[in-house]
Design an enzyme around this catalytic site. Structure first.
Site, mmCIF file in Angstrom:
data_model
loop_
_atom_site.group_PDB
_atom_site.id
_atom_site.type_symbol
_atom_site.label_atom_id
_atom_site.label_comp_id
_atom_site.label_asym_id
_atom_site.label_seq_id
_atom_site.Cartn_x
_atom_site.Cartn_y
_atom_site.Cartn_z
ATOM 1 N N GLY A 53 11.096 36.476 -5.562
ATOM 2 C CA GLY A 53 10.591 35.538 -6.582
ATOM 3 C C GLY A 53 9.281 34.858 -6.228
ATOM 4 C CG ASP B 294 0.075 42.012 4.689
ATOM 5 O OD1 ASP B 294 0.860 42.506 3.868
ATOM 6 O OD2 ASP B 294 -0.891 41.306 4.368
ATOM 7 C CG ASP C 102 2.532 36.876 -4.783
ATOM 8 O OD1 ASP C 102 3.449 36.888 -3.957
ATOM 9 O OD2 ASP C 102 2.479 37.644 -5.753
ATOM 10 C CD GLU D 218 18.466 41.457 -13.515
ATOM 11 O OE1 GLU D 218 19.684 41.413 -13.669
ATOM 12 O OE2 GLU D 218 17.751 40.436 -13.376
ATOM 13 C CB ILE E 112 14.558 45.092 -6.241
ATOM 14 C CG1 ILE E 112 13.953 44.199 -5.151
ATOM 15 C CG2 ILE E 112 13.942 46.485 -6.198
ATOM 16 C CD1 ILE E 112 14.166 44.682 -3.726
ATOM 17 C CB THR F 4 8.582 34.124 -10.564
ATOM 18 O OG1 THR F 4 8.740 35.521 -10.781
ATOM 19 C CG2 THR F 4 9.088 33.337 -11.753
HETATM 20 N N1 LIG Z 1 13.929 31.704 -10.117
HETATM 21 C C1 LIG Z 1 14.227 32.886 -10.686
HETATM 22 N N2 LIG Z 1 15.358 33.018 -11.387
HETATM 23 C C2 LIG Z 1 15.685 34.209 -11.924
HETATM 24 N N3 LIG Z 1 14.949 35.328 -11.831
HETATM 25 C C3 LIG Z 1 13.799 35.243 -11.147
HETATM 26 C C4 LIG Z 1 13.385 34.024 -10.527
HETATM 27 N N4 LIG Z 1 12.207 34.264 -9.880
HETATM 28 C C5 LIG Z 1 11.912 35.566 -10.095
HETATM 29 N N5 LIG Z 1 12.854 36.145 -10.865
HETATM 30 C C6 LIG Z 1 12.858 37.545 -11.299
HETATM 31 O O1 LIG Z 1 13.042 38.358 -10.148
HETATM 32 C C7 LIG Z 1 12.173 39.492 -10.163
HETATM 33 C C8 LIG Z 1 11.274 39.471 -8.946
HETATM 34 O O2 LIG Z 1 10.429 38.322 -9.032
HETATM 35 P P1 LIG Z 1 8.947 38.337 -8.462
HETATM 36 O O3 LIG Z 1 8.408 36.968 -8.673
HETATM 37 O O4 LIG Z 1 8.174 39.484 -9.028
HETATM 38 O O5 LIG Z 1 9.248 38.598 -6.912
HETATM 39 P P2 LIG Z 1 8.289 38.913 -5.701
HETATM 40 O O6 LIG Z 1 6.896 38.495 -6.092
HETATM 41 O O7 LIG Z 1 8.841 38.103 -4.585
HETATM 42 O O8 LIG Z 1 8.415 40.368 -5.425
HETATM 43 C C9 LIG Z 1 11.417 39.426 -11.481
HETATM 44 O O9 LIG Z 1 12.081 40.259 -12.407
HETATM 45 C C10 LIG Z 1 11.498 37.952 -11.881
HETATM 46 O O10 LIG Z 1 11.459 37.774 -13.273
HETATM 47 N N1 LIG Z 2 1.929 45.041 4.063
HETATM 48 C C1 LIG Z 2 2.729 45.775 3.265
HETATM 49 N N2 LIG Z 2 3.206 46.958 3.670
HETATM 50 C C2 LIG Z 2 3.993 47.708 2.887
HETATM 51 N N3 LIG Z 2 4.357 47.357 1.654
HETATM 52 C C3 LIG Z 2 3.899 46.180 1.220
HETATM 53 C C4 LIG Z 2 3.090 45.331 1.988
HETATM 54 N N4 LIG Z 2 2.835 44.209 1.257
HETATM 55 C C5 LIG Z 2 3.448 44.375 0.078
HETATM 56 N N5 LIG Z 2 4.078 45.553 0.056
HETATM 57 C C6 LIG Z 2 4.778 46.148 -1.079
HETATM 58 C C7 LIG Z 2 6.165 45.662 -1.305
HETATM 59 C C8 LIG Z 2 6.305 45.736 -2.805
HETATM 60 O O1 LIG Z 2 6.689 47.052 -3.189
HETATM 61 C C9 LIG Z 2 4.901 45.491 -3.320
HETATM 62 C C10 LIG Z 2 4.647 44.089 -3.806
HETATM 63 O O2 LIG Z 2 5.360 43.152 -3.022
HETATM 64 P P1 LIG Z 2 6.139 41.911 -3.682
HETATM 65 O O3 LIG Z 2 6.971 41.353 -2.563
HETATM 66 O O4 LIG Z 2 6.934 42.425 -4.839
HETATM 67 O O5 LIG Z 2 5.052 40.975 -4.124
HETATM 68 O O6 LIG Z 2 4.041 45.789 -2.250
#
Ligand SMILES: Nc1ncnc2c1ncn2[C@@H]1O[C@H](COP(=O)(O)OP(=O)(O)O)[C@@H](O)[C@H]1O
Ligand SMILES: Nc1ncnc2c1ncn2[C@H]1C[C@H](O)[C@@H](COP(=O)(O)O)O1
Length: 217
Positions: free
Chosen positions: A21, A93, A87, A150, A148, A24
């Protein structure tokens, strides 16, 4: 200064495993603080999908790509004088992804050493201020896997659950040893990005975390 005592030039970084999340929460915090966002670009990443199909072949390329992108963002935040919610941190990394692939043998020892020396050279520049606070989002593995799925990025859904499980474990260990800046931990079950009170509570904690040493948060 806003009512949460968060300086206008603060850099707030949001960290945590894939799907937890971060994006978000980054958007929701930036909106309330009137800060800019520094977002991770997934759609235009030329290596990410290839990487998920063949870790060994693309690990090094992907890490170099992320390092360059992260560093450009770092430079931008520095030059614009802060006021950003970011973010994901550059620390993840290196401390999570690159290390995990090196340990698992999906990045060669030589490639990992090259990557690490480049990372260290980049971090030791004036462009690299540590964030004022790192918000660490945590949650149970089943909840994260649901998110992941959804969210629907096919390359992540097709990846074996053991990859996410292993990453989840590494994150728990990594955050316990993280000392580069103050840390604020948030559990996904304890906040709602659409609820004003919940977001205000987080911002109060962010303000406190920036003002107090990490061991007193
Ligand atoms: N507080 C929350 N409650 C419910 N669902 C959420 C919340 N935060 C994120 N999500 C959902 O979870 C999924 C992953 O969120 P995202 O912000 O893209 O995660 P990340 O950036 O950590 O990979 C998305 O589908 C988003 O809509
Ligand atoms: N440094 C990284 N090495 C491999 N994969 C990575 C790295 N940073 C981000 N990622 C991948 C993981 C996810 O598939 C996407 C976006 O990350 P998220 O946590 O959903 O913002 O990139």
């Amino acid at each position: 200064m806003n009512s949460y005592h968060i300086p206008e030039n603060a850099i707030i970084t949001v960290a945590g495993t894939v799907g937890v999340g971060k994006s978000t929460l980054t958007g929701a915090l930036a909106k309330r603080l009137n800060f800019q966002t520094s977002l991770e670009q997934v759609d235009h990443n030329p290596y990410l999908e290839k990487f998920y199909h063949d870790f060994e072949r693309w690990s090094f390329h992907l890490q170099i790509y992320f390092l360059a992108e992260r560093f450009k963002e770092q430079k931008k935040m520095f030059e614009l004088g802060g006021g950003f919610v970011q973010d994901r941190s550059i620390y993840e990394d290196t401390g999570i992804f690159a290390k995990m692939h090196a340990d698992q043998g999906t990045m060669s020892k030589t490639d990992y050493e090259t990557y690490t020396s480049l990372y260290e050279a980049m971090v030791m520049t004036p462009y690299f201020p540590h964030p004022d606070v790192l918000i660490y989002i945590e949650g149970s593995l089943p909840s994260i896997l649901t998110r992941i799925n959804e969210r629907g990025r096919e390359m992540e859904i097709q990846t074996d659950v053991s990859y996410w499980e292993h990453m989840h474990g590494r994150y728990s260990k990594w955050i316990n040893e993280f000392t580069a800046c103050p840390v604020l931990r948030l559990n996904i079950d304890d906040y709602d990005v659409n609820d004003e009170t919940s977001m205000s509570d987080i911002l109060v904690k962010v303000g406190n975390a920036i003002r107090k040493p990490a061991d007193k948060i």
